[in-house]
Design a protein around this motif. Sequence first.
Motif, PDB file in Angstrom:
ATOM      1  N   ASP A 111       0.838  -1.190   0.000  1.00 46.79           N
ATOM      2  CA  ASP A 111       0.000   0.000   0.000  1.00 46.79           C
ATOM      3  C   ASP A 111       0.880   1.248   0.000  1.00 46.79           C
ATOM      4  O   ASP A 111       1.502   1.583   0.999  1.00 46.79           O
TER       5      ASP A 111
ATOM      6  N   ASN B 148       0.075   4.151   0.154  1.00 46.50           N
ATOM      7  CA  ASN B 148      -0.367   5.133   1.146  1.00 46.50           C
ATOM      8  C   ASN B 148       0.456   5.058   2.426  1.00 46.50           C
ATOM      9  O   ASN B 148       0.578   6.045   3.134  1.00 46.50           O
ATOM     10  N   LEU B 149       1.016   3.871   2.721  1.00 49.83           N
ATOM     11  CA  LEU B 149       1.810   3.746   3.944  1.00 49.83           C
ATOM     12  C   LEU B 149       3.036   4.644   3.871  1.00 49.83           C
ATOM     13  O   LEU B 149       3.393   5.311   4.838  1.00 49.83           O
TER      14      LEU B 149
ATOM     15  N   GLU C 121       3.257   7.292   2.005  1.00 48.14           N
ATOM     16  CA  GLU C 121       2.785   8.681   2.049  1.00 48.14           C
ATOM     17  C   GLU C 121       2.424   9.072   3.475  1.00 48.14           C
ATOM     18  O   GLU C 121       2.698  10.194   3.910  1.00 48.14           O
ATOM     19  N   ALA C 122       1.835   8.140   4.214  1.00 50.66           N
ATOM     20  CA  ALA C 122       1.480   8.442   5.606  1.00 50.66           C
ATOM     21  C   ALA C 122       2.739   8.784   6.392  1.00 50.66           C
ATOM     22  O   ALA C 122       2.746   9.718   7.194  1.00 50.66           O
ATOM     23  N   SER C 123       3.812   8.060   6.131  1.00 47.86           N
ATOM     24  CA  SER C 123       5.060   8.333   6.831  1.00 47.86           C
ATOM     25  C   SER C 123       5.616   9.710   6.454  1.00 47.86           C
ATOM     26  O   SER C 123       6.048  10.473   7.315  1.00 47.86           O
TER      27      SER C 123
ATOM     28  N   GLU D 109       8.492  12.218   8.161  1.00 47.06           N
ATOM     29  CA  GLU D 109       9.735  11.545   7.813  1.00 47.06           C
ATOM     30  C   GLU D 109      10.120  11.820   6.354  1.00 47.06           C
ATOM     31  O   GLU D 109       9.268  11.899   5.490  1.00 47.06           O
TER      32      GLU D 109
ATOM     33  N   MET E 165      14.212   7.862   5.844  1.00 43.31           N
ATOM     34  CA  MET E 165      13.631   7.325   7.070  1.00 43.31           C
ATOM     35  C   MET E 165      12.315   6.606   6.785  1.00 43.31           C
ATOM     36  O   MET E 165      11.947   5.662   7.482  1.00 43.31           O
TER      37      MET E 165
ATOM     38  N   ARG F 292      11.859   3.000   8.187  1.00 43.98           N
ATOM     39  CA  ARG F 292      10.870   2.733   9.238  1.00 43.98           C
ATOM     40  C   ARG F 292       9.619   2.036   8.716  1.00 43.98           C
ATOM     41  O   ARG F 292       8.894   1.426   9.497  1.00 43.98           O
ATOM     42  N   VAL F 293       9.338   2.174   7.425  1.00 46.85           N
ATOM     43  CA  VAL F 293       8.082   1.615   6.912  1.00 46.85           C
ATOM     44  C   VAL F 293       8.316   0.534   5.850  1.00 46.85           C
ATOM     45  O   VAL F 293       8.030  -0.637   6.078  1.00 46.85           O
TER      46      VAL F 293
ATOM     47  N   PRO G 177      10.922  -2.683   6.839  1.00 51.27           N
ATOM     48  CA  PRO G 177      10.413  -3.743   7.731  1.00 51.27           C
ATOM     49  C   PRO G 177       9.218  -4.499   7.135  1.00 51.27           C
ATOM     50  O   PRO G 177       9.112  -5.708   7.339  1.00 51.27           O
ATOM     51  N   ILE G 178       8.368  -3.793   6.416  1.00 57.05           N
ATOM     52  CA  ILE G 178       7.192  -4.478   5.873  1.00 57.05           C
ATOM     53  C   ILE G 178       7.604  -5.437   4.759  1.00 57.05           C
ATOM     54  O   ILE G 178       7.064  -6.531   4.619  1.00 57.05           O
TER      55      ILE G 178
ATOM     56  N   PRO H  14      -0.409 -12.502  10.494  1.00 54.97           N
ATOM     57  CA  PRO H  14      -1.406 -13.090  11.373  1.00 54.97           C
ATOM     58  C   PRO H  14      -1.753 -14.506  10.918  1.00 54.97           C
ATOM     59  O   PRO H  14      -1.627 -14.829   9.740  1.00 54.97           O
TER      60      PRO H  14
END
Lengths: 270, 361
Positions: free
Chosen positions: A158, A160-161, A163-165, A170, A174, A178-179, A182-183, A260
């Motif tokens: 996504d 958007n993740l 962009e959210a950061s 950030e 970064m 940070r996003v 790791p994902i 999950p």
Amino acid sequence: MKLNENRTLYIYVLIYFGFLYIPVMFLPIFSFNQGIHMAFPLQGFSTEHYEDMWNSPKLFDALWNSIYVGVVSSLMATMLAFFAAKAFTKYKFRGQALSYGAILTPFLIPEIILAIALLVIWVSVGLPLGLTPIIIGHVLFCTPFCMIILIARMEGFDNNLEEASRDLGEGVFMTFWRVSFPILLPGLIAAFLLGFIISFDEFLLAMFLQGSDQTLPIYMWGQLRFARRLPHVLALGAVIIVATSLVVMLAYWLRNVGQPQEKQDLTFKI
Amino acid sequence: MSENFIDIRNISRHFGTVKAVDDVSFSIKQGEFFSLLGPSGCGKTTLLRLLAGFESANQGEIFIDGVDVTTMPPNLRPTNMVFQNYAIFPHINVKKNIEFGMRKEKLSKQELENRVQEVLSLVKLEGYEERFSNQLSGGQRQRIALARALIKRPKVLLLDEPLGALDKKLRDEMQIELRNLQKAVGITFVFVTHDQSESISMSDRVAVMNEGQIQQISDPHDLYYNPQNIFVSDFIGTTNFLSSSTGSSNGENIMVKIDQIGEFSIKNKLNIPENDNETVVSIRPEAIVLSPSPIDKGDIVMEGTIENSSYYGELTSFYVRVQGAENPLIASSQRFDNNSFEGNKCYLSINFEDINLLKKE
Ligand SMILES: Nc1ncnc2c1ncn2[C@@H]1O[C@H](COP(=O)(O)OP(=O)(O)OP(=O)(O)O)[C@@H](O)[C@H]1O
Ligand SMILES: [Mg+2]
């Protein structure tokens, strides 16, 4: 489904797995056989070939070379593949199909042609053969595989993740750290492991570009010419089979780390 | 309170030949709940992303609190965004999500904890710190996205259809909560939606967009009762459009000949020219009074027959054909049985003040 059909399928599956694995099983079996002859009946249990293997310094040189080439070239290939996959999954741009094809080419053209081409260029420039040209060749050869894995992984990412950061303050680096990193880490590791395995057992490029530094496949091939040296190659083969299985299981386990329960996937997707 | 807290000047954003945002200018007041409303693809998200810094303008400038942010990257802007899909980071828990943007503020551990608890109580999700995104419902995710943005205490909060993914009941609840929250924190909200009732019920002012351009900016009441063109009138609520032509004007009022109804003198709020055949009038269904017996009140009184009715719970729409009219008029009323209308014959009345004269596009 009727019982009969069921049984037919069952037999088919057995034959299939037999076809796949029985030849491979000969390696470990004969590696524990006494004597140097690869023939039934077995002569008795012995670990002499493993001792022999353990006492071959040249083998360890070759093993070290292979690991070195595998790690370096797969790291570089994974990194390049990540940038390419990012471009292909995030943006639509002119010449997209063309550049995708261009990156995939080393994977499609016969490897021997790639090997000859690299050899010709390397020699005509006047550089010494050895591990460096092998690494370059392996980067070329592994990048498409790594890219295919990463594109599959990143297609669902996504944007958007990121962009959210950015939105939360950030910068570009970064945000990656940070996003995205790791994902995407399980995918990056899967790509790296695949690249490593491909490089580790790659023969043609290593053969053409070797100079005086042998990788493991080249070493093994060289040993096959001497009948007495054959059994310790079998022992080595058995060790490699076990190690590879461990790596595959590790990659498989990493796939599902952090996912999950309900999202865990039982297939090993590439 | 600054009138031009956000100042958008001649902003355009084109994608190839698509003019997603086309030479738009307007300003937003400090502390305002401002909505961008329009049909799908009209450029709402693009305009919001221009404010956030995710799109760069082809032309024009944006000022926020007096600072030119036109070319400022998103991480430096005093804005925060609640994304349509919430964009909760899946690899870290709720607490870390909320703290994500605070890295550079260098707060002490205790101060940070206080700020986290403050926003968590604001969105009523205390005790959810350890959860992960996939352990939250849609409504909870939306609140976390809100908390994650609010902890930054932005000057402007941008929200892209934040209620779009919720079911109707939750959406109604969140509308009220969001409105109360905005009042409590006093932050300027720019809220994107394609749901006209949502924008009308929540906003101080609404900008109606179509095809990259602003059609009208008004408070919700004005938007509903004084639409400035056919698009707005049509997009907000339902309405009856009747072709008309204008006659002479005495300044405030103008003679209007409404097809098959008659000629009347009504207010000319939009300064429509005289003798113009290209006009329409718009009459809201609830402005038409319906009765089974003759009516003596009202500026225009007519007879008609009820052709059809649809029952919507709180009100019923009646499709009434006035003699000689091409299309039936829609009239809505709280009454839901049309049995009292003998032979479906009915009487209607309309007041002049409920008739809006508009220019044809
Ligand atoms: N990155 C892009 N590249 C090309 N065209 C785009 C891009 N982003 C938006 N558009 C186009 O710009 C127009 C406006 O898009 P935008 O997303 O702003 O609409 P919207 O009002 O938010 O619609 P919706 O209610 O469906 O979210 C659309 O025609 C869309 O196809
Ligand atoms: Mg949108």
